[in-house]
Design an enzyme around this catalytic site. Sequence first.
Site, short mmCIF file in Angstrom:
data_model
loop_
_atom_site.label_atom_id
_atom_site.label_comp_id
_atom_site.label_asym_id
_atom_site.label_seq_id
_atom_site.Cartn_x
_atom_site.Cartn_y
_atom_site.Cartn_z
N ASP A 87 0.86 -1.18 0.00
CA ASP A 87 0.00 0.00 0.00
C ASP A 87 0.90 1.23 0.00
OD1 ASP A 87 -1.74 -2.14 0.68
OD2 ASP A 87 -3.08 -0.78 1.75
N LYS A 100 -6.95 3.38 -3.62
CA LYS A 100 -7.35 3.42 -2.22
C LYS A 100 -7.57 4.86 -1.79
CE LYS A 100 -5.40 2.16 2.33
NZ LYS A 100 -4.27 1.46 3.00
N LYS A 124 -10.28 0.33 -2.59
CA LYS A 124 -10.20 0.14 -1.14
C LYS A 124 -10.49 1.45 -0.42
CE LYS A 124 -7.00 -1.11 2.62
NZ LYS A 124 -5.64 -1.63 2.95
#
Length: 318
Positions: free
Chosen positions: A155, A218, A254
């Site tokens: 991430d 995300k 996400k």
Amino acid sequence: MSTAPAKEHALADATASEATLRRFLQGLPGVDAVGLEARAAGLGTRSIKTTAKAYAIDLAISMIDLTTLEGADTPGKVRALGAKAVNPDPTDRTTPRTAAVCVYPDMVATAKAAVAGTEVKVASVATAFPAGRAALDVKLADVREAVEAGADEIDMVIDRGAFLAGKFMKVYEEIRAVKEASGAARLKVIFETGELSTYDNIRRASWIGMLAGADFIKTSTGKVGVNATPANTLLMLEAVRDFRAATGIQVGVKPAGGIRTSKDAVKFLVIVNETAGADWLDNHWFRFGASSLLNDLLMQRQKLATGRYSGPDYVTVD
């Protein structure tokens, strides 16, 4: 659908230069903020019946990246988090496992050992998370450390300063470099939507991330005041839907930060289904970045099964 390198799709020419990328991004339709928020709010009012609710709760549990990203993280805390991901409710072994545990790079090996032998993934934040204020070589070293320790997913955070200064190619090239350094690990690209100020910026960041080869886009780090919202998540779901229509490549989404209750999670799942479609209703393509959310989902699941609301004392505290 599977992901592919950024240069192997129909929109590759958009990233040929700073000028072409800027023209492409400026050519994206402007976001109707009022319409976007009204649609997100409307979808959030959908009524979910008991059977569908039970399915949605189990699906949401299976989509959680169970997360601890604190300076006080210890190996013991990470091992406990891994155990909870593998067996969220020790009183009911039919409870789904979470999708992943998400930790800092120095805790990846500990997390990997804690979930060994299961399908639970280990995700690691990297690239000088959460601010992203570091030189590229430092960011790439951060990524390689996590991958070498066994991370299944990375991430990363984008350089919001570069993005807001209009240096779109710099953001694109940095994502490409991180994608390469990630190797076989799937890459989630965090925009920190609360710092991007406008929906138009969120749309542009989404397309930069996807063009650069993100496996997921995300919303947030969970470390700022405004994190995932129904509206910004809906906007990103529209982006991945449109990107797949243009390129044939599916990208995950996400939302992270601020999603704490089962009711919230179900609202997001409705938005996924109504915006991107059923192909995204799977933890390979949709995740929740959360920790406290799991406890509420477990309590609601227990209530549906027994007719009684057990309360927070009957689930483990993260």
